[in-house]
Design a protein around this motif. Structure first.
Motif, PDB file in Angstrom:
ATOM      1  N   PRO A 293       0.896  -1.178  -0.131  1.00 44.85           N
ATOM      2  CA  PRO A 293      -0.031  -0.038  -0.083  1.00 44.85           C
ATOM      3  C   PRO A 293       0.989   1.147   0.219  1.00 44.85           C
ATOM      4  CG  PRO A 293       0.210  -0.565   2.359  1.00 44.85           C
ATOM      5  CD  PRO A 293       1.049  -1.620   1.288  1.00 44.85           C
ATOM      6  N   TYR A 294       2.198   1.076  -0.060  1.00 51.01           N
ATOM      7  CA  TYR A 294       3.222   2.042  -0.035  1.00 51.01           C
ATOM      8  C   TYR A 294       2.746   3.200  -1.134  1.00 51.01           C
ATOM      9  CZ  TYR A 294       5.274  -1.533   2.712  1.00 51.01           C
ATOM     10  OH  TYR A 294       5.451  -2.677   3.389  1.00 51.01           O
ATOM     11  N   PHE A 295       2.635   2.658  -2.414  1.00 51.21           N
ATOM     12  CA  PHE A 295       2.372   3.657  -3.444  1.00 51.21           C
ATOM     13  C   PHE A 295       1.364   4.271  -3.095  1.00 51.21           C
ATOM     14  CE2 PHE A 295       0.657   4.451  -7.818  1.00 51.21           C
ATOM     15  CZ  PHE A 295       1.685   4.903  -8.216  1.00 51.21           C
ATOM     16  N   GLU A 296       0.244   3.955  -2.830  1.00 46.53           N
ATOM     17  CA  GLU A 296      -1.064   4.692  -2.334  1.00 46.53           C
ATOM     18  C   GLU A 296      -0.648   5.961  -1.483  1.00 46.53           C
ATOM     19  OE1 GLU A 296      -4.977   5.913  -2.845  1.00 46.53           O
ATOM     20  OE2 GLU A 296      -4.067   4.219  -3.929  1.00 46.53           O
ATOM     21  N   MET A 297      -0.149   5.699  -0.468  1.00 43.42           N
ATOM     22  CA  MET A 297       0.296   6.704   0.525  1.00 43.42           C
ATOM     23  C   MET A 297       1.161   7.559  -0.083  1.00 43.42           C
ATOM     24  SD  MET A 297      -0.929   5.305   3.364  1.00 43.42           S
ATOM     25  CE  MET A 297      -1.551   3.635   4.030  1.00 43.42           C
ATOM     26  N   MET A 298       2.226   7.136  -0.807  1.00 41.50           N
ATOM     27  CA  MET A 298       3.023   8.327  -1.416  1.00 41.50           C
ATOM     28  C   MET A 298       2.329   8.891  -2.602  1.00 41.50           C
ATOM     29  SD  MET A 298       6.342   9.065  -1.175  1.00 41.50           S
ATOM     30  CE  MET A 298       6.916  10.299  -2.011  1.00 41.50           C
ATOM     31  N   SER A 299       1.584   8.185  -3.364  1.00 45.49           N
ATOM     32  CA  SER A 299       0.804   9.015  -4.181  1.00 45.49           C
ATOM     33  C   SER A 299      -0.016  10.122  -3.879  1.00 45.49           C
ATOM     34  CB  SER A 299      -0.166   8.092  -4.987  1.00 45.49           C
ATOM     35  OG  SER A 299      -0.605   8.753  -6.026  1.00 45.49           O
ATOM     36  N   ARG A 300      -0.763  10.062  -2.384  1.00 47.67           N
ATOM     37  CA  ARG A 300      -1.450  10.918  -1.647  1.00 47.67           C
ATOM     38  C   ARG A 300      -0.620  12.139  -1.480  1.00 47.67           C
ATOM     39  NH1 ARG A 300      -7.310  10.195  -1.689  1.00 47.67           N
ATOM     40  NH2 ARG A 300      -7.548   7.949  -2.509  1.00 47.67           N
ATOM     41  N   PHE A 301       0.814  11.814  -0.766  1.00 46.70           N
ATOM     42  CA  PHE A 301       1.632  12.548  -0.151  1.00 46.70           C
ATOM     43  C   PHE A 301       1.859  13.794  -1.629  1.00 46.70           C
ATOM     44  CE2 PHE A 301       6.108  13.929   0.862  1.00 46.70           C
ATOM     45  CZ  PHE A 301       5.549  14.713   2.120  1.00 46.70           C
ATOM     46  N   GLN A 302       2.089  13.307  -2.617  1.00 49.70           N
ATOM     47  CA  GLN A 302       2.739  13.844  -3.844  1.00 49.70           C
ATOM     48  C   GLN A 302       1.408  14.925  -4.099  1.00 49.70           C
ATOM     49  OE1 GLN A 302       4.114  10.576  -5.800  1.00 49.70           O
ATOM     50  NE2 GLN A 302       6.100  11.686  -6.275  1.00 49.70           N
TER      51      GLN A 302
END
Length: 402
Positions: A293-302
């Motif tokens: 799920p890291y990609f989802e979290m990082m995408s939200r951050f960006q």
């Protein structure tokens, strides 16, 4: 020696303690004239610093983000289990594997990073980064590197099983930073820590966390859960109107958590798990962040960094994670309404990670760097009044003319 307490384009607070009996305080480039005052000069400098950064924090930014790193957990916990720094973890692993085995491990993988005085640099992240790819190439008869790596990871997992102490800065800060107009977007908390200190703080103060996991059991991860909110329809004056409740925030754990577990094709939250879903300290963290799920979290951050009127506060973050720093730099370069405040234990101008940001803070008005501990920052974060959705409503009564 002059030490910076606060730095940005419009304000600078520093002090010179080369002569402790006569500390000189500099505010906005000028030495402050104390006259014959016997006031504690260092206390005055610290109070001035806090007054200046509080002025910025008092502004109600539309999009408010907080990013926390290891510095928000180091030294906090209950009993003998407290948050540790990478240096502490190195020393613990040295004893865990025994000095002779640990010494052989770093020798076999070719780790020899040293300070100018010849002492070894205790960078456990670099050791794991070098040891993992070396596993297939070094005979187990010599040293079982895979077993060493697994024991180190198991120890890190156990070291992150922390419990929140009373009157923790996590609880103090959450109760202050979430006091926003409920019509504004929810406060977003991003953390690189695996522990559950902020979740425990939220539970202690009756917060509702939107963390990407379903509210049903078992709690299953789905990125769309971040798009939901919690409202009270009973308090609405009209049926179609939503009334957003207070004490709700979003939580994004960019490197995983001690209570996440992968079960076949789904990711769930569990109170106890033997194989937590975590990105362990490793130089390939950048690549790992492209997995769920890291990609989802990082995408939200960006995505949030690109929004208008966004304010990012970083606390206890070393600026050593390439993928996080890249996103922040992009926001500084591309988003004209982006504001950044860096809270760090000290402003070290020789720190290679912070050096570019320190140089930029002296030139641009949208970057502030503050020398402050997590505990003191939480204590001195301005306690704004609690906003209510009805604050700005006016009741209009039409009286018919007679």
């Amino acid at each position: 020696m002059e030490q910076l307490l606060l730095l940005n384009n419009s304000s600078t607070v520093s002090f010179d303690d080369s002569n402790p009996k006569d500390i000189k305080v500099y505010i906005d480039g000028k030495e402050h004239d104390f006259g014959e005052s016997t006031e504690n000069r260092l206390d005055y400098a610290i109070a001035t610093k806090r007054k200046k950064y509080s002025q910025t924090l008092n502004i109600q930014f539309e999009n408010l983000l907080l990013l926390t790193g290891a510095g928000s957990s180091i030294g906090w916990g209950v009993g003998d289990k407290i948050g540790k720094s990478m240096v502490n973890l190195w020393d613990d692993v040295d004893q865990l594997l025994e000095p002779e085995v640990f010494g052989k491990l770093i020798s076999k993988i070719g780790y020899d990073e040293r300070w100018e005085d010849g002492t070894i640099i205790k960078n456990l992240e670099k050791v794991l980064s070098m040891a993992t790819p070396a596993i297939p190439y070094i005979s187990k008869d010599d040293i079982d590197i895979e077993a060493c790596v697994n024991r180190i990871k198991a120890y890190i997992k156990d070291a992150c099983q922390l419990h929140l102490p009373e009157n923790s800065p996590h609880t103090v800060l959450l109760n202050k930073i979430t006091k926003r107009k409920v019509t504004l977007p929810r406060f977003k908390l991003f953390t690189l820590n695996y522990d559950m200190m902020f979740e425990q703080a939220a539970c202690e103060s009756n917060f509702v966390i939107i963390d990407g996991f379903s509210f049903s059991q078992p709690r299953i991860f789905s990125g769309r859960n971040f798009d939901y909110d919690i409202v009270s329809r009973n308090q609405s004056r009209v049926k179609e109107e939503d009334n957003f409740i207070q004490k709700v925030f979003h939580l994004y754990k960019l490197h995983g958590s001690v209570n996440w577990e992968k079960q076949e094709k789904r990711i769930v939250q569990k109170d106890q798990t033997e194989s937590p879903l975590m990105i362990y300290p490793h130089q390939s963290k950048y690549e790992s962040s492209y997995e769920q799920p890291y990609f989802e979290m990082m995408s939200r951050f960006q995505t949030y960094l690109r929004k208008e009127n966004v304010f990012l506060i970083t606390v206890g973050f070393s600026y050593g994670d390439k993928h996080i720093v890249t996103a922040i730099i992009e926001a500084l370069e591309q988003n004209p309404s982006f504001q950044l405040m860096i809270i760090n234990r000290g402003i070290d101008e020789t720190n290679e990670n912070l050096k570019p940001f320190i140089e930029a803070a002296s030139k641009y008005s949208n970057i502030s760097i503050v020398s402050e501990t997590f505990e003191d920052f939480s204590k001195h974060y301005p306690d704004l009044k609690a906003y209510n959705q009805d604050d700005n409503r006016k009741i209009v009564i039409n009286i018919p003319s007679i």
